[in-house]
Design a protein around this motif. Sequence first.
Motif, PDB file in Angstrom:
ATOM      1  N   MET A 149       3.163   0.513  13.185  1.00 57.68           N
ATOM      2  CA  MET A 149       3.456   0.228  11.629  1.00 57.68           C
ATOM      3  C   MET A 149       4.612   1.284  11.301  1.00 57.68           C
ATOM      4  O   MET A 149       4.539   2.354  11.912  1.00 57.68           O
ATOM      5  N   THR A 150       5.496   0.892  10.673  1.00 61.35           N
ATOM      6  CA  THR A 150       6.594   1.879  10.280  1.00 61.35           C
ATOM      7  C   THR A 150       6.189   2.558   8.967  1.00 61.35           C
ATOM      8  O   THR A 150       4.988   2.253   8.328  1.00 61.35           O
ATOM      9  N   ALA A 151       6.873   3.915   8.894  1.00 60.68           N
ATOM     10  CA  ALA A 151       6.360   4.769   7.547  1.00 60.68           C
ATOM     11  C   ALA A 151       6.680   3.770   6.178  1.00 60.68           C
ATOM     12  O   ALA A 151       5.854   3.912   5.391  1.00 60.68           O
ATOM     13  N   ALA A 152       7.730   2.879   6.197  1.00 60.10           N
ATOM     14  CA  ALA A 152       7.727   1.935   5.144  1.00 60.10           C
ATOM     15  C   ALA A 152       6.561   1.017   4.822  1.00 60.10           C
ATOM     16  O   ALA A 152       6.147   0.947   3.870  1.00 60.10           O
ATOM     17  N   GLU A 153       6.297   0.472   5.879  1.00 58.26           N
ATOM     18  CA  GLU A 153       5.028  -0.301   6.039  1.00 58.26           C
ATOM     19  C   GLU A 153       3.591   0.130   5.560  1.00 58.26           C
ATOM     20  O   GLU A 153       3.041  -0.168   4.889  1.00 58.26           O
ATOM     21  N   SER A 154       3.389   1.733   6.097  1.00 56.91           N
ATOM     22  CA  SER A 154       2.313   2.224   5.656  1.00 56.91           C
ATOM     23  C   SER A 154       2.443   2.615   4.167  1.00 56.91           C
ATOM     24  O   SER A 154       1.555   2.624   3.556  1.00 56.91           O
ATOM     25  N   THR A 155       3.486   3.099   3.908  1.00 55.66           N
ATOM     26  CA  THR A 155       3.685   3.629   2.293  1.00 55.66           C
ATOM     27  C   THR A 155       3.771   2.225   1.299  1.00 55.66           C
ATOM     28  O   THR A 155       3.015   2.450   0.448  1.00 55.66           O
ATOM     29  N   ALA A 156       4.121   1.131   1.801  1.00 53.35           N
ATOM     30  CA  ALA A 156       3.731  -0.251   0.992  1.00 53.35           C
ATOM     31  C   ALA A 156       2.264  -0.510   1.016  1.00 53.35           C
ATOM     32  O   ALA A 156       1.804  -0.528  -0.175  1.00 53.35           O
ATOM     33  N   GLU A 157       1.702  -0.020   2.080  1.00 50.54           N
ATOM     34  CA  GLU A 157      -0.014  -0.462   1.859  1.00 50.54           C
ATOM     35  C   GLU A 157      -0.521   0.483   1.149  1.00 50.54           C
ATOM     36  O   GLU A 157      -1.587   0.169   0.351  1.00 50.54           O
ATOM     37  N   LEU A 158      -0.018   1.838   1.029  1.00 50.46           N
ATOM     38  CA  LEU A 158      -0.699   2.781   0.072  1.00 50.46           C
ATOM     39  C   LEU A 158      -0.248   2.442  -1.210  1.00 50.46           C
ATOM     40  O   LEU A 158      -1.401   2.663  -2.224  1.00 50.46           O
ATOM     41  N   GLY A 159       0.868   1.674  -1.596  1.00 45.10           N
ATOM     42  CA  GLY A 159       1.280   1.685  -2.900  1.00 45.10           C
ATOM     43  C   GLY A 159       0.365   0.387  -3.440  1.00 45.10           C
ATOM     44  O   GLY A 159      -0.135   0.600  -4.598  1.00 45.10           O
ATOM     45  N   ALA A 160       0.114  -0.462  -2.643  1.00 47.97           N
ATOM     46  CA  ALA A 160      -0.905  -1.572  -2.893  1.00 47.97           C
ATOM     47  C   ALA A 160      -2.202  -0.952  -3.273  1.00 47.97           C
ATOM     48  O   ALA A 160      -2.751  -1.117  -4.271  1.00 47.97           O
ATOM     49  N   TRP A 161      -2.678   0.020  -2.598  1.00 49.25           N
ATOM     50  CA  TRP A 161      -4.037   0.586  -2.654  1.00 49.25           C
ATOM     51  C   TRP A 161      -4.015   1.238  -4.085  1.00 49.25           C
ATOM     52  O   TRP A 161      -4.777   1.175  -4.821  1.00 49.25           O
ATOM     53  N   VAL A 162      -2.882   2.121  -4.341  1.00 43.36           N
ATOM     54  CA  VAL A 162      -3.015   3.078  -5.528  1.00 43.36           C
ATOM     55  C   VAL A 162      -2.906   2.544  -6.525  1.00 43.36           C
ATOM     56  O   VAL A 162      -3.664   2.621  -7.660  1.00 43.36           O
ATOM     57  N   SER A 163      -2.359   1.123  -6.756  1.00 44.29           N
ATOM     58  CA  SER A 163      -1.871   0.444  -7.902  1.00 44.29           C
ATOM     59  C   SER A 163      -3.141  -0.260  -8.526  1.00 44.29           C
ATOM     60  O   SER A 163      -3.176  -0.514  -9.468  1.00 44.29           O
ATOM     61  N   GLY A 164      -4.115  -0.338  -7.404  1.00 37.32           N
ATOM     62  CA  GLY A 164      -5.300  -1.160  -7.892  1.00 37.32           C
ATOM     63  C   GLY A 164      -6.681  -0.221  -7.820  1.00 37.32           C
ATOM     64  O   GLY A 164      -7.717  -0.784  -7.858  1.00 37.32           O
ATOM     65  N   VAL A 165      -6.321   1.105  -7.226  1.00 34.99           N
ATOM     66  CA  VAL A 165      -7.827   1.837  -7.066  1.00 34.99           C
ATOM     67  C   VAL A 165      -8.462   2.167  -8.574  1.00 34.99           C
ATOM     68  O   VAL A 165      -7.655   2.436  -9.401  1.00 34.99           O
TER      69      VAL A 165
END
Length: 443
Positions: free
Chosen positions: A1-17
């Motif tokens: 997984m690239t840094a951009a893909e991992s950051t995208a996954e983090l973004g999705a998690w943060v927005s709904g946490v």
Amino acid sequence: MTAAESTAELGAWVSGVDVPEEVLDRLSLVLLDVFGVTAVGAAQPEQRALRAAWRAPDGPAPLVGAGTCVSTDAAAWLNGIALVSLELDEGNKYAKGHPAAHGFPAVLALAAELDSSGEDTAAALLAAYEVASRFGRATSLKPGAHPHGSWGVAGAAAGCARLLGLGPDATAAAIDTGAGMAIAGHFDSATTGNPVRNAWMGASQSSGLAAARMAAAGMARNTGTAALSLGTLLGSFDVGELTAELGVRWDITHGYFKRHASCSFTHPAADAVLALRAEFPAAAITSILVESHVLGAGLTSETWSNRLSAMFSTPFVVATAALTGQVAPDSALDDPQVQALARRVRLVAADDLTARLPAERAARVSIGFDDGTTLASEVPNPVGDADHHPLSEPDLVAMLKTWLPRQPGLVDRAVAVSHELPGLPRVGDALRGLAGGAEKELN
């Protein structure tokens, strides 16, 4: 997984946490520590002088313990620098630094401005901590680099983005932008007593706010810049750490609170000395050998020019602990006995202690006496670590009231807000109450 893909996954998690029940008490405890330690820092003469020079305009956000409310950005910056100025702020050994200090002041200032709900504010604080800690785990800084203001900016951006209610893509863009605003600070700024080291945490708050606002405006992009800024330029970057056990492992539950006003690398040695203190006459000490892991082995200076440099001197910390029984925000810097004993402290790296990182930050101390006898002690982690004599809320309250003798009511207020905040319909007034009374009365 690239840094951009991992950051995208983090973004999705943060927005709904949301804040799960199992971490709510720990979040409250970290929040209490942030409030209290910020107030202790704000009471120092240099912080009062900085506030006067800043001339911040009145606004919605409190300067904790300083008796006034100012603009959001000024509060975030000034509270950030006050929080870390006495080396009392909460930290995390797995992140290799201070996740809460990187983003809590920014999130709290923004929450006061927006008059956010307690539920959203608590979620934003948790997001700031967990994202910062994950970036800290992922980043291995080059030798000589200091962690303040580098990997943790992404956490500040995440918390502010969550508070602004940004969606997954915009939140990921905010996090990535924060990761691209890292400061390249040298560790020697701390050991030589340059307060720019504290300013890096003020900058983390400003950068986190800016990154989230850029994302809210549609200006930010997620390109995986952390792999370049924190990786290529400042060290190396393990992308997998960003999403490992995401939503399952809560790093906030693995942090530490401080009982000594000094760099955490000095704490195990101070604790080892204090464990022996009842058994020796301090006047009879001829030598103290401190064995440490490689991270702490460089704090060898036997002289110090100000409080910051003293807090990063193991000889000062060990000598002060041996002679006075504590390392406090007001421990004397010019005590001739402390200075003389510090010259008899030797700090060395021990490979077996280094091998126990990161789960343990151990130290061994051997104290020699004028009759030829020695006493030795080893501790696996500092007192206050989640894994070694963790500090409870009564412990924190007792320390804070000792450090804030003129503001016991502020400590009680901080306890109340730290418990009540997640359930408040709006947090603005509660947070502004933490400014305390008029500054002329507090200081």
